[in-house]
Design a protein around this motif. Sequence first.
Motif, mmCIF file in Angstrom:
data_model
loop_
_atom_site.group_PDB
_atom_site.id
_atom_site.type_symbol
_atom_site.label_atom_id
_atom_site.label_comp_id
_atom_site.label_asym_id
_atom_site.label_seq_id
_atom_site.Cartn_x
_atom_site.Cartn_y
_atom_site.Cartn_z
ATOM 1 N N TRP A 147 0.858 -1.188 0.000
ATOM 2 C CA TRP A 147 0.000 0.000 0.000
ATOM 3 C C TRP A 147 0.892 1.234 0.000
ATOM 4 N N HIS A 148 0.609 2.156 -0.926
ATOM 5 C CA HIS A 148 1.493 3.314 -1.064
ATOM 6 C C HIS A 148 0.817 4.439 -1.838
ATOM 7 N N MET A 149 1.456 5.602 -1.804
ATOM 8 C CA MET A 149 1.198 6.607 -2.828
ATOM 9 C C MET A 149 2.450 6.665 -3.678
ATOM 10 N N ASP A 150 2.331 7.203 -4.893
ATOM 11 C CA ASP A 150 3.487 7.291 -5.779
ATOM 12 C C ASP A 150 4.285 8.535 -5.394
ATOM 13 N N ALA A 151 5.398 8.366 -4.729
ATOM 14 C CA ALA A 151 6.128 9.539 -4.246
ATOM 15 C C ALA A 151 7.539 9.168 -3.840
ATOM 16 N N LEU A 337 -4.551 5.724 -1.240
ATOM 17 C CA LEU A 337 -3.411 4.810 -1.307
ATOM 18 C C LEU A 337 -3.807 3.709 -2.280
ATOM 19 N N HIS A 338 -2.814 3.068 -2.888
ATOM 20 C CA HIS A 338 -3.119 1.989 -3.812
ATOM 21 C C HIS A 338 -2.097 0.870 -3.650
ATOM 22 N N SER A 339 -2.458 -0.281 -4.171
ATOM 23 C CA SER A 339 -1.543 -1.420 -4.105
ATOM 24 C C SER A 339 -1.632 -2.254 -5.368
ATOM 25 N N HIS A 353 1.361 1.387 -18.853
ATOM 26 C CA HIS A 353 2.147 2.626 -18.842
ATOM 27 C C HIS A 353 1.686 3.472 -17.658
ATOM 28 N N GLN A 354 2.656 3.985 -16.913
ATOM 29 C CA GLN A 354 2.320 4.799 -15.757
ATOM 30 C C GLN A 354 3.031 6.135 -15.854
ATOM 31 N N CYS A 355 2.363 7.201 -15.464
ATOM 32 C CA CYS A 355 3.022 8.510 -15.490
ATOM 33 C C CYS A 355 2.564 9.359 -14.309
HETATM 34 FE FE LIG Z 1 2.043 3.030 -7.483
#
Ligand SMILES: [Fe+2]
Length: 378
Positions: A147-151, A337-339, A353-355
Motif C-alpha cells: 500500500w502506497h502513494m506514488d512519491a 493509497l493503492h496497491s 504505462h504509468q506517469c
Molecule cells: Fe504506485
Amino acid sequence: MQFRNIQLPASQTGVDFGVELVGCDLENLTEEQFKEIEKAVYTHQVLVIRNQSHVSPETQYKLTKRFDPEVDTYGHGTSHQSKKSVIARDLSPLPGVPQVQLLGHGTVHNHHGIEERKLNHPSHRSFHQTQLSEEDEKAGKTRFYRWHMDAALYELNPPLITTLFAVQTPEHRRELVVYDDGSDQSMDVQLGTTAFISGAHAFDILSPEMKDLAFRTQVKYAAHPYLWISKARAHSTGLGIVSEGRELPKEELPPIKEEAIKIYPMLWKNPVTGKIHLQVHPCAVEDLIIDGKPVGDLNKVRELLYQIQRPAINPENILAHEWEDGDMVIFHNRGVLHSVVGSLRDDDKRIYHQCNLASAKEPEAPSEEDRKPYILAH
Ligand SMILES: [Fe+2]
C-alpha cells in the motif's frame, strides 16, 4: 462526456469514491473537457476512462502534465533507477517519453523504442516477511503487495495525480487476496487488479481520539526511503514494514541532505472538496512528530501507524479495479493509497504505462478552522 457510478459488489459498503467517464477521447480533449476531468479526479479520487487503446505515451504524458503544468520531473526523479531501490525493479522509462514508465509482466518486444524487456509483476515473495505457499498461490491466493502513494518522499514532493494505462491486461481469472494477519479477511479480485482506498474514508472511520491525534501529528519520512528499506520486509497485508532492524544504516546510504528530508502533516486537505484525507506512505516513515515532539522509536511509530491505518484496508473499503485493455485510470495520488495485487504466472502477460510528475507544491495541511470540530478536551 458523461460520468457514471462504477458497478461494485454489494459487499463494498465503505467505497464512497471512484467514477467512470464515458464518451471521452483522450487524444482529442478540449480545455473544457479537461477541466471537468480534473475536477472529477479530485472529487471522486479515482477516474476510469475505458476504450483508450489508441492513446500514445506522448498523450498520456501531456494529459498528466496538464494537472500540474509547471513541473516536468518523473515522480521519483531518477532515484528509482538506483539498482538497490525497491522501486527500480518494477519500472522502466520509455526512451522517447522518460516520464512514462513501462511496467507489467512478461517479455515485451519493440515497444515504443524498447527493443526487448522482461517485465516482472511485483510479487509479495520479494517484499513480505512471510510468504504464501506455492500451492496456495497456484490455487489462486494472493496478497496486497504494498500500500502506497506514488512519491519519492525525499527531495521531491508527491505527484498530484497518477495516470495508469492498461495496454494489455492478463487473463481475467479470479484470485483471492488473503490478509494472513489472523483477521481471516479476504477479498475476491481480478488477476492483476489495482486496489485503491480513499484517504478521506480512512480519516472518517478513525475514532474521535485518533482524529484528534492525527491533527496533532506530522510524519517524517526517511532519507532515501526506498534504499533505506531495501532489505526490510513488509506485513502480510502489504501495509508497512515489520520492525526487524533491517533498515540500512546511514553510512550505507548516499549522502543525506537535511533540507531534502520530507516532513508532512498526517492529514492532507483535498483542494476541491476541502475534505480531510489520512495520507501516509507507511513503508517510508521514519518518525512521527506529535505535538512537535518526535516519538523517536521506529517500532512504536510503526505500531501506532498500523493501528491508525489498518481499518482503512478492510475489504469493504477497497475499490479493486476490474481492468480491461485500453483503460486509462487517473487517480488523486494525494487522496488515495493503492496497491499492486496478484500472483502472475510465467505465461501471463501484462503491459501498462504509468506517469506522474513530482509537484512543486507541498501537500496542503487542514486549517485551524478545519480542525475545530475534531478537537477533544485534554
Ligand atoms: Fe504506485
